[in-house]
Design a protein around this motif. Structure first.
Motif, PDB file in Angstrom:
ATOM      1  N   TRP A 165      -4.185  -0.368  -8.790  1.00 43.92           N
ATOM      2  CA  TRP A 165      -4.827  -1.679  -8.813  1.00 43.92           C
ATOM      3  C   TRP A 165      -4.030  -2.689  -7.983  1.00 43.92           C
ATOM      4  O   TRP A 165      -2.815  -2.770  -8.099  1.00 43.92           O
ATOM      5  CB  TRP A 165      -4.935  -2.195 -10.242  1.00 43.92           C
ATOM      6  CG  TRP A 165      -5.852  -1.398 -11.124  1.00 43.92           C
ATOM      7  CD1 TRP A 165      -5.575  -0.203 -11.739  1.00 43.92           C
ATOM      8  CD2 TRP A 165      -7.190  -1.742 -11.498  1.00 43.92           C
ATOM      9  NE1 TRP A 165      -6.651   0.214 -12.474  1.00 43.92           N
ATOM     10  CE2 TRP A 165      -7.661  -0.709 -12.345  1.00 43.92           C
ATOM     11  CE3 TRP A 165      -8.021  -2.813 -11.213  1.00 43.92           C
ATOM     12  CZ2 TRP A 165      -8.931  -0.722 -12.898  1.00 43.92           C
ATOM     13  CZ3 TRP A 165      -9.296  -2.839 -11.762  1.00 43.92           C
ATOM     14  CH2 TRP A 165      -9.742  -1.806 -12.593  1.00 43.92           C
ATOM     15  N   LEU A 166      -4.749  -3.462  -7.160  1.00 45.63           N
ATOM     16  CA  LEU A 166      -4.138  -4.514  -6.364  1.00 45.63           C
ATOM     17  C   LEU A 166      -4.844  -5.830  -6.670  1.00 45.63           C
ATOM     18  O   LEU A 166      -6.068  -5.925  -6.557  1.00 45.63           O
ATOM     19  CB  LEU A 166      -4.242  -4.203  -4.875  1.00 45.63           C
ATOM     20  CG  LEU A 166      -3.685  -5.257  -3.907  1.00 45.63           C
ATOM     21  CD1 LEU A 166      -2.214  -5.512  -4.185  1.00 45.63           C
ATOM     22  CD2 LEU A 166      -3.899  -4.830  -2.456  1.00 45.63           C
TER      23      LEU A 166
ATOM     24  N   ASP B  53       0.826  -1.208   0.000  1.00 45.19           N
ATOM     25  CA  ASP B  53       0.000   0.000   0.000  1.00 45.19           C
ATOM     26  C   ASP B  53       0.862   1.260   0.000  1.00 45.19           C
ATOM     27  O   ASP B  53       0.477   2.276  -0.579  1.00 45.19           O
ATOM     28  CB  ASP B  53      -0.920  -0.016   1.231  1.00 45.19           C
ATOM     29  CG  ASP B  53      -1.785   1.217   1.325  1.00 45.19           C
ATOM     30  OD1 ASP B  53      -2.715   1.354   0.508  1.00 45.19           O
ATOM     31  OD2 ASP B  53      -1.530   2.057   2.214  1.00 45.19           O
TER      32      ASP B  53
ATOM     33  N   ALA C 252      -8.866  -5.126  -6.521  1.00 45.78           N
ATOM     34  CA  ALA C 252      -9.304  -3.941  -5.787  1.00 45.78           C
ATOM     35  C   ALA C 252      -8.514  -2.715  -6.245  1.00 45.78           C
ATOM     36  O   ALA C 252      -7.454  -2.837  -6.867  1.00 45.78           O
ATOM     37  CB  ALA C 252      -9.127  -4.152  -4.284  1.00 45.78           C
ATOM     38  N   ARG C 253      -9.055  -1.537  -5.916  1.00 45.93           N
ATOM     39  CA  ARG C 253      -8.386  -0.278  -6.243  1.00 45.93           C
ATOM     40  C   ARG C 253      -8.238   0.557  -4.977  1.00 45.93           C
ATOM     41  O   ARG C 253      -9.137   0.607  -4.123  1.00 45.93           O
ATOM     42  CB  ARG C 253      -9.163   0.520  -7.293  1.00 45.93           C
ATOM     43  CG  ARG C 253      -9.345  -0.206  -8.606  1.00 45.93           C
ATOM     44  CD  ARG C 253      -9.821   0.716  -9.698  1.00 45.93           C
ATOM     45  NE  ARG C 253      -8.776   1.665 -10.093  1.00 45.93           N
ATOM     46  CZ  ARG C 253      -8.923   2.568 -11.066  1.00 45.93           C
ATOM     47  NH1 ARG C 253     -10.072   2.652 -11.721  1.00 45.93           N
ATOM     48  NH2 ARG C 253      -7.933   3.381 -11.369  1.00 45.93           N
ATOM     49  N   LYS C 254      -7.107   1.196  -4.871  1.00 46.00           N
ATOM     50  CA  LYS C 254      -6.824   2.027  -3.705  1.00 46.00           C
ATOM     51  C   LYS C 254      -7.573   3.350  -3.809  1.00 46.00           C
ATOM     52  O   LYS C 254      -7.461   4.065  -4.804  1.00 46.00           O
ATOM     53  CB  LYS C 254      -5.320   2.294  -3.600  1.00 46.00           C
ATOM     54  CG  LYS C 254      -4.920   3.158  -2.413  1.00 46.00           C
ATOM     55  CD  LYS C 254      -3.418   3.352  -2.374  1.00 46.00           C
ATOM     56  CE  LYS C 254      -3.010   4.241  -1.199  1.00 46.00           C
ATOM     57  NZ  LYS C 254      -1.547   4.409  -1.113  1.00 46.00           N
ATOM     58  N   ARG C 255      -8.325   3.661  -2.796  1.00 38.79           N
ATOM     59  CA  ARG C 255      -9.087   4.916  -2.766  1.00 38.79           C
ATOM     60  C   ARG C 255      -8.564   5.790  -1.636  1.00 38.79           C
ATOM     61  O   ARG C 255      -8.198   5.289  -0.567  1.00 38.79           O
ATOM     62  CB  ARG C 255     -10.582   4.648  -2.571  1.00 38.79           C
ATOM     63  CG  ARG C 255     -11.199   3.767  -3.646  1.00 38.79           C
ATOM     64  CD  ARG C 255     -11.016   4.332  -5.040  1.00 38.79           C
ATOM     65  NE  ARG C 255     -11.796   3.588  -6.020  1.00 38.79           N
ATOM     66  CZ  ARG C 255     -11.705   3.759  -7.334  1.00 38.79           C
ATOM     67  NH1 ARG C 255     -10.831   4.638  -7.825  1.00 38.79           N
ATOM     68  NH2 ARG C 255     -12.454   3.055  -8.160  1.00 38.79           N
TER      69      ARG C 255
ATOM     70  N   LEU D 104      -8.414  -5.323   3.419  1.00 38.69           N
ATOM     71  CA  LEU D 104      -8.421  -4.291   2.381  1.00 38.69           C
ATOM     72  C   LEU D 104      -9.298  -3.104   2.763  1.00 38.69           C
ATOM     73  O   LEU D 104      -8.991  -1.965   2.415  1.00 38.69           O
ATOM     74  CB  LEU D 104      -8.902  -4.890   1.055  1.00 38.69           C
ATOM     75  CG  LEU D 104      -7.972  -5.931   0.420  1.00 38.69           C
ATOM     76  CD1 LEU D 104      -8.596  -6.492  -0.858  1.00 38.69           C
ATOM     77  CD2 LEU D 104      -6.611  -5.321   0.127  1.00 38.69           C
TER      78      LEU D 104
ATOM     79  N   TYR E 106      -9.483   0.165   0.378  1.00 40.72           N
ATOM     80  CA  TYR E 106      -9.505  -0.323  -0.997  1.00 40.72           C
ATOM     81  C   TYR E 106     -10.943  -0.637  -1.408  1.00 40.72           C
ATOM     82  O   TYR E 106     -11.714  -1.180  -0.611  1.00 40.72           O
ATOM     83  CB  TYR E 106      -8.646  -1.573  -1.156  1.00 40.72           C
ATOM     84  CG  TYR E 106      -7.180  -1.275  -1.314  1.00 40.72           C
ATOM     85  CD1 TYR E 106      -6.571  -1.306  -2.560  1.00 40.72           C
ATOM     86  CD2 TYR E 106      -6.397  -0.941  -0.212  1.00 40.72           C
ATOM     87  CE1 TYR E 106      -5.217  -1.024  -2.709  1.00 40.72           C
ATOM     88  CE2 TYR E 106      -5.056  -0.657  -0.345  1.00 40.72           C
ATOM     89  CZ  TYR E 106      -4.468  -0.707  -1.596  1.00 40.72           C
ATOM     90  OH  TYR E 106      -3.136  -0.417  -1.743  1.00 40.72           O
ATOM     91  N   GLU E 107     -11.270  -0.297  -2.638  1.00 40.64           N
ATOM     92  CA  GLU E 107     -12.577  -0.625  -3.194  1.00 40.64           C
ATOM     93  C   GLU E 107     -12.444  -1.921  -4.002  1.00 40.64           C
ATOM     94  O   GLU E 107     -11.664  -2.002  -4.943  1.00 40.64           O
ATOM     95  CB  GLU E 107     -13.073   0.495  -4.101  1.00 40.64           C
ATOM     96  CG  GLU E 107     -14.408   0.194  -4.759  1.00 40.64           C
ATOM     97  CD  GLU E 107     -14.836   1.262  -5.742  1.00 40.64           C
ATOM     98  OE1 GLU E 107     -15.907   1.110  -6.339  1.00 40.64           O
ATOM     99  OE2 GLU E 107     -14.076   2.238  -5.920  1.00 40.64           O
TER     100      GLU E 107
END
Length: 238
Positions: free
Chosen positions: A122-123, A114, A203-206, A163, A168-169
């Motif tokens: 993107w993860l 992170d 997932a995507r980091k928000r 997450l 993360y979304e």
């Protein structure tokens, strides 16, 4: 005694071929990722670990794809995944293919990933599903000493909790490859995906904005003023 053997066998495999039915797992994972790669853009894709390095990601438009790990013939950067040699917010996407399953401290590893991940990065996380034939294999005496039963099998719910703490979304989550020894997307994968041996999370980091919205502040000011006035009235009465 059991914990000692488990720790000894926690070393990740050097290749998918080192796992029983490993090539089937790899092929199934590549099929799941195939529709997602064209959606992932940026400058740097980080593939952590030997298993991640062997995943075909040619359809991803990111040109600079870096394999990172402690050792391995496919590694381009030799480094401890707990101490990635990259600046903060410098990686656009990261693939952790069964890395958490062989990690002694998965929370620390996720925090390090992170750190280097950009906002909206993107993860991709894959692992073994505990609610599957592999999970049942861990209950067989002596079998837990061997691959892949010696790995840690985290449920999707537990990984999603990790997450969510990192904000993360989740774009996709699911299980697949119900029968380890078959390379197909047939009946069992269509109707019994919850029992799939392999789990996948994309997932995507928000990042939450730290500045307050001016319009909302304007609407709140009269209410705040009324609240202050009411407080003063109660103080006068007292």
């Amino acid at each position: 005694m059991k914990s000692a053997h488990t720790t000894q066998n926690m070393n990740p495999p050097a290749s998918w071929s080192d796992l029983p039915w490993g090539e089937y797992y790899r092929a199934a994972l590549e099929r799941q990722l195939q529709p997602w790669w064209p959606k992932i853009f940026g400058f740097h894709l980080l593939k952590v670990g030997n298993l991640s390095a062997e995943i075909n990601s040619k359809e991803c438009p990111i040109f600079n794809q870096i394999n990172v790990g402690k050792e391995g013939k496919n590694m381009q950067v030799i480094s401890d995944p707990y101490h990635l040699p990259f600046e903060g917010k410098s990686v656009d996407a990261c693939l952790l293919s069964h890395v958490l399953a062989y990690s002694a401290d998965p929370h620390r590893l996720l925090r390090e990933v992170d750190r280097v991940m950009i906002d909206d990065g993107w993860l991709i996380i894959s692992g073994f599903n505990s609610l599957s034939l592999l999970g049942l294999g861990k209950l067989v005496p002596g079998l837990w000493r061997h691959q892949p039963y010696c790995s840690r099998m985290f449920s999707l719910t537990r990984q999603l909790d990790w997450l969510s703490l990192l904000n993360y979304e989740v774009m996709y989550r699911g299980n697949f490859q119900v029968l380890p020894w078959r390379n197909e997307a047939g009946f069992f994968n269509r109707h019994l995906p919850v029992f799939g041996c392999v789990s996948l999370i994309i997932a995507r980091k928000r990042t939450l904005p730290l500045t307050l919205n001016q319009i909302k502040m304007t609407l709140l000011r009269p209410k705040l003023g009324n609240a202050v006035g009411v407080t003063k009235c109660y103080r006068k009465r007292d």
